[in-house]
Structures are given as C-alpha cells and as structure tokens.
Design an enzyme around this catalytic site. Structure first.
Site, PDB file in Angstrom:
ATOM      1  N   ASP A   1      87.397 109.748  32.095  1.00 22.18           N
ATOM      2  CA  ASP A   1      88.670 109.082  31.839  1.00 22.18           C
ATOM      3  C   ASP A   1      88.950 108.898  30.350  1.00 22.18           C
ATOM      4  O   ASP A   1      88.036 108.628  29.568  1.00 22.18           O
ATOM      5  CB  ASP A   1      88.660 107.718  32.542  1.00 22.18           C
ATOM      6  CG  ASP A   1      90.054 107.157  32.701  1.00 22.18           C
ATOM      7  OD1 ASP A   1      91.015 107.943  32.648  1.00 22.18           O
ATOM      8  OD2 ASP A   1      90.178 105.946  32.873  1.00 22.18           O
TER       9      ASP A   1
ATOM     10  N   ASN B   1      91.005 111.102  28.434  1.00 22.22           N
ATOM     11  CA  ASN B   1      91.359 112.323  27.704  1.00 22.22           C
ATOM     12  C   ASN B   1      92.784 112.260  27.156  1.00 22.22           C
ATOM     13  O   ASN B   1      93.042 112.621  26.005  1.00 22.22           O
ATOM     14  CB  ASN B   1      91.256 113.555  28.615  1.00 22.22           C
ATOM     15  CG  ASN B   1      89.829 113.862  29.003  1.00 22.22           C
ATOM     16  OD1 ASN B   1      88.895 113.341  28.419  1.00 22.22           O
ATOM     17  ND2 ASN B   1      89.667 114.722  30.002  1.00 22.22           N
TER      18      ASN B   1
ATOM     19  N   THR C   1      92.974 113.162  44.233  1.00 22.45           N
ATOM     20  CA  THR C   1      94.084 113.420  45.164  1.00 22.45           C
ATOM     21  C   THR C   1      95.348 112.691  44.697  1.00 22.45           C
ATOM     22  O   THR C   1      96.446 113.005  45.160  1.00 22.45           O
ATOM     23  CB  THR C   1      93.710 112.957  46.596  1.00 22.45           C
ATOM     24  OG1 THR C   1      93.073 111.671  46.515  1.00 22.45           O
ATOM     25  CG2 THR C   1      92.770 113.926  47.275  1.00 22.45           C
TER      26      THR C   1
ATOM     27  N   ASN D   1      96.101 112.553  41.384  1.00 23.65           N
ATOM     28  CA  ASN D   1      96.554 113.177  40.129  1.00 23.65           C
ATOM     29  C   ASN D   1      97.756 114.109  40.328  1.00 23.65           C
ATOM     30  O   ASN D   1      98.402 114.502  39.364  1.00 23.65           O
ATOM     31  CB  ASN D   1      95.417 113.947  39.441  1.00 23.65           C
ATOM     32  CG  ASN D   1      94.415 113.053  38.737  1.00 23.65           C
ATOM     33  OD1 ASN D   1      93.245 113.413  38.577  1.00 23.65           O
ATOM     34  ND2 ASN D   1      94.837 111.864  38.317  1.00 23.65           N
TER      35      ASN D   1
ATOM     36  N   ARG E   1      87.544  99.991  37.120  1.00 24.02           N
ATOM     37  CA  ARG E   1      87.854 100.178  38.542  1.00 24.02           C
ATOM     38  C   ARG E   1      87.270 101.518  38.973  1.00 24.02           C
ATOM     39  O   ARG E   1      86.966 102.364  38.135  1.00 24.02           O
ATOM     40  CB  ARG E   1      89.356 100.126  38.783  1.00 24.02           C
ATOM     41  CG  ARG E   1      90.161 101.074  37.936  1.00 24.02           C
ATOM     42  CD  ARG E   1      91.665 101.044  38.253  1.00 24.02           C
ATOM     43  NE  ARG E   1      92.382 101.874  37.297  1.00 24.02           N
ATOM     44  CZ  ARG E   1      92.977 101.426  36.195  1.00 24.02           C
ATOM     45  NH1 ARG E   1      92.953 100.139  35.908  1.00 24.02           N
ATOM     46  NH2 ARG E   1      93.585 102.262  35.367  1.00 24.02           N
ATOM     47  N   THR E   2      87.171 101.695  40.290  1.00 27.76           N
ATOM     48  CA  THR E   2      86.539 102.925  40.773  1.00 27.76           C
ATOM     49  C   THR E   2      87.572 104.039  40.998  1.00 27.76           C
ATOM     50  O   THR E   2      87.199 105.199  41.088  1.00 27.76           O
ATOM     51  CB  THR E   2      85.773 102.697  42.092  1.00 27.76           C
ATOM     52  OG1 THR E   2      86.712 102.335  43.110  1.00 27.76           O
ATOM     53  CG2 THR E   2      84.747 101.594  41.957  1.00 27.76           C
TER      54      THR E   2
HETATM   55  C1  FPP Z   1      91.038 112.103  32.933  1.00 30.29           C
HETATM   56  O1  FPP Z   1      91.736 111.804  31.760  1.00 30.29           O
HETATM   57  C2  FPP Z   1      90.602 113.508  32.998  1.00 30.29           C
HETATM   58  C3  FPP Z   1      91.136 114.457  33.817  1.00 30.29           C
HETATM   59  C4  FPP Z   1      92.249 114.153  34.750  1.00 30.29           C
HETATM   60  C5  FPP Z   1      90.652 115.871  33.856  1.00 30.29           C
HETATM   61  C6  FPP Z   1      89.370 116.166  33.163  1.00 30.29           C
HETATM   62  C7  FPP Z   1      88.863 117.521  33.484  1.00 30.29           C
HETATM   63  C8  FPP Z   1      88.004 118.229  32.719  1.00 30.29           C
HETATM   64  C9  FPP Z   1      87.499 117.694  31.429  1.00 30.29           C
HETATM   65  C10 FPP Z   1      87.472 119.557  33.111  1.00 30.29           C
HETATM   66  C11 FPP Z   1      87.498 119.850  34.570  1.00 30.29           C
HETATM   67  C12 FPP Z   1      86.593 120.896  34.909  1.00 30.29           C
HETATM   68  C13 FPP Z   1      86.439 121.456  36.133  1.00 30.29           C
HETATM   69  C14 FPP Z   1      85.538 122.553  36.282  1.00 30.29           C
HETATM   70  C15 FPP Z   1      87.179 121.037  37.328  1.00 30.29           C
HETATM   71  P1  FPP Z   1      93.188 111.142  31.853  1.00 30.29           P
HETATM   72  O2  FPP Z   1      94.195 112.218  31.719  1.00 30.29           O
HETATM   73  O3  FPP Z   1      93.281 110.311  33.092  1.00 30.29           O
HETATM   74  O4  FPP Z   1      93.208 110.233  30.592  1.00 30.29           O
HETATM   75  P2  FPP Z   1      94.123 108.937  30.364  1.00 30.29           P
HETATM   76  O5  FPP Z   1      93.614 107.894  31.320  1.00 30.29           O
HETATM   77  O6  FPP Z   1      93.838 108.587  28.946  1.00 30.29           O
HETATM   78  O7  FPP Z   1      95.530 109.325  30.609  1.00 30.29           O
END
Ligand code: FPP
Length: 224
Positions: free
Chosen positions: A2, A4, A49, A51, A177-178
């Site tokens: 979480d 990114n 699910t 996202n 949270r989970t």
């Molecule tokens: C959460 O950050 C991260 C993700 C939704 C995707 C992360 C996926 C990868 C790093 C690689 C996946 C690889 C495979 C092989 C399936 P967020 O976007 O929820 O961050 P935020 O809470 O800051 O918005």
C-alpha cells in the site's frame, strides 16, 4: 503493497510511477524473506476485487503492469527457487494476466525455497463466497455432508488449500485495516502496521516487522 499512489503523488509524479517502484520493492521483500530463511510463505496483495472501482486508466495500467511484472520476474524468481502461486477470482481478470500467472505457476511448481502468493483480483469475502459456491455444488452432488464440514474441510475450498494460516500480517503506508485481505487465514495473525509508503519500504523494515512479531505473545485464545 500500500501507498504506491500516494508516494508518486507526493513527488508530483503519476500514480503509475509508484506502482513501478513497487515492483522493485516487492522483489526486495522476496530477497529479505529468503535471507531470513524461516519465511516459507509470502503473500502479496497486488490487486483487490475492490480495485476495479479505480479510474479506468489506472485499472488498465495495473492489469498490463501485473502481466509485465510476471513476465519480467518469473525467471528471476525461478532462479531463486521461489514457487509462484496465484490466489484470486477468475471472472473479470484479464486473460493475459491469468495466462502469465499460470505460466509462472507451472514454471516454478517444484521450487522449494519459498512460496510467493500473488493475490490478484483477490478479496477475502469473494474467496469465502467462491468457497461457499463450490461447497454447495459438492453437497448437491452428494460429495460432502453437512456434518463433514469443519475448519479443515472449509480450508480445502479456499483458493489455496495448502496455504498455512497467516502468522505476520504486515501493512505499510500508515493505514491500520486489513482491507479484505486473507480474512479466513488471518484469524490469529499478528498485525504489524508501519508508516512508510510501500515504495520507501526496505529489507530493514521487513526485518523490523519480524523482530516485532517475535516479541508477541501468541495464545490463540488459550492461556500461556
Ligand atoms: C497499492 O497502492 C498497490 C497496488 C494497487 C498495486 C501494486 C502492484 C505491484 C507493485 C505489482 C504487482 C505484481 C504482480 C505480479 C501482480 P495504492 O495505489 O493503493 O496506493 P495509495 O493507497 O497510495 O493510493
């Protein structure tokens, strides 16, 4: 994994840049667990699910990105003797992602150093609903009777029946949270929440989480 998106936004970058950094950090997490030696299962929440509710272009990016990460990293992980398995729901998930997951599973199926569970189009509630559907079907076909259902046989209906219960549930990014991750398997998991956003996560943060976990007193509802 979480944080990114927030990491990228904090630097004035597109959210997708955060996911790109997340790929390298995920690989560092695998290396940290391999270095620890005792960690035999690592599950990564890559796409939930829920996202699908994100903007269409981020969803599209995440689908294509997951496919590419699997293509890029499966040989690297195979070299490290890591077994890759997928946990998640098939409907709606891009066919190309399912294909890459299946290729990775087949390539690495005999590896023994560690199992990396890629949770893609995964939701804890969805997993329980899917298990319930399979169970009802088996019951209708006379394959299982109500009194045969217990916690062990229930586990057999989950996406990865061989997955052990979660010991350490680690979430970075400051959220506590989970978010529908491994609901059944985490009944007695030790929760470790860290404030760093996932792209800033380092092997030392993984070791700190494990040290924190090692200090916990796990009683599983019993007494010491
Ligand atoms: C959460 O950050 C991260 C993700 C939704 C995707 C992360 C996926 C990868 C790093 C690689 C996946 C690889 C495979 C092989 C399936 P967020 O976007 O929820 O961050 P935020 O809470 O800051 O918005």
């Amino acid at each position: 994994m979480d944080g990114n998106g927030r990491w990228a936004e904090n630097q004035g970058l597109k959210r997708t840049e955060g996911h790109k950094k997340g790929e390298a950090v995920l690989m560092d997490c695998v290396d940290a667990c391999l270095a620890l030696g005792e960690v035999k299962w690592l599950s990564a929440y890559a796409f939930s699910t829920e996202n699908w509710r994100r903007a269409a272009d981020e969803v599209r990016f995440l689908m294509g990105f997951s496919r590419d990460v699997l293509r890029r990293q499966r040989d690297v992980l195979h070299e490290k003797n890591v077994r890759i398995v997928w946990a998640g729901r098939r409907p709606r998930l891009w066919r190309s992602v399912i294909r890459e997951l299946e290729i990775a599973e087949e390539l690495t199926k005999d590896n023994t150093a560690m199992t990396l569970v890629m949770c893609v189009n995964y939701g804890g509630r969805a997993e329980l609903v899917d298990a319930g559907r399979k169970l009802i079907k088996d019951a209708q076909e006379g394959k299982i009777r109500p009194e045969q259902l217990n916690e062990q046989t229930m586990s057999d209906y989950l996406y990865r029946p061989d997955m052990p219960d979660v010991d350490l549930f680690l979430r970075p990014s400051g959220e506590q949270r989970t978010s529908n991750f491994l609901l059944w398997q985490s009944a007695y998991a030790e929760m470790v929440y860290q404030d760093k956003l996932f792209p800033d996560f380092t092997p030392q943060d993984m070791y700190d989480a494990v040290l924190d976990y090692a200090k916990r007193d796990r009683r599983f509802g019993g007494t010491k």
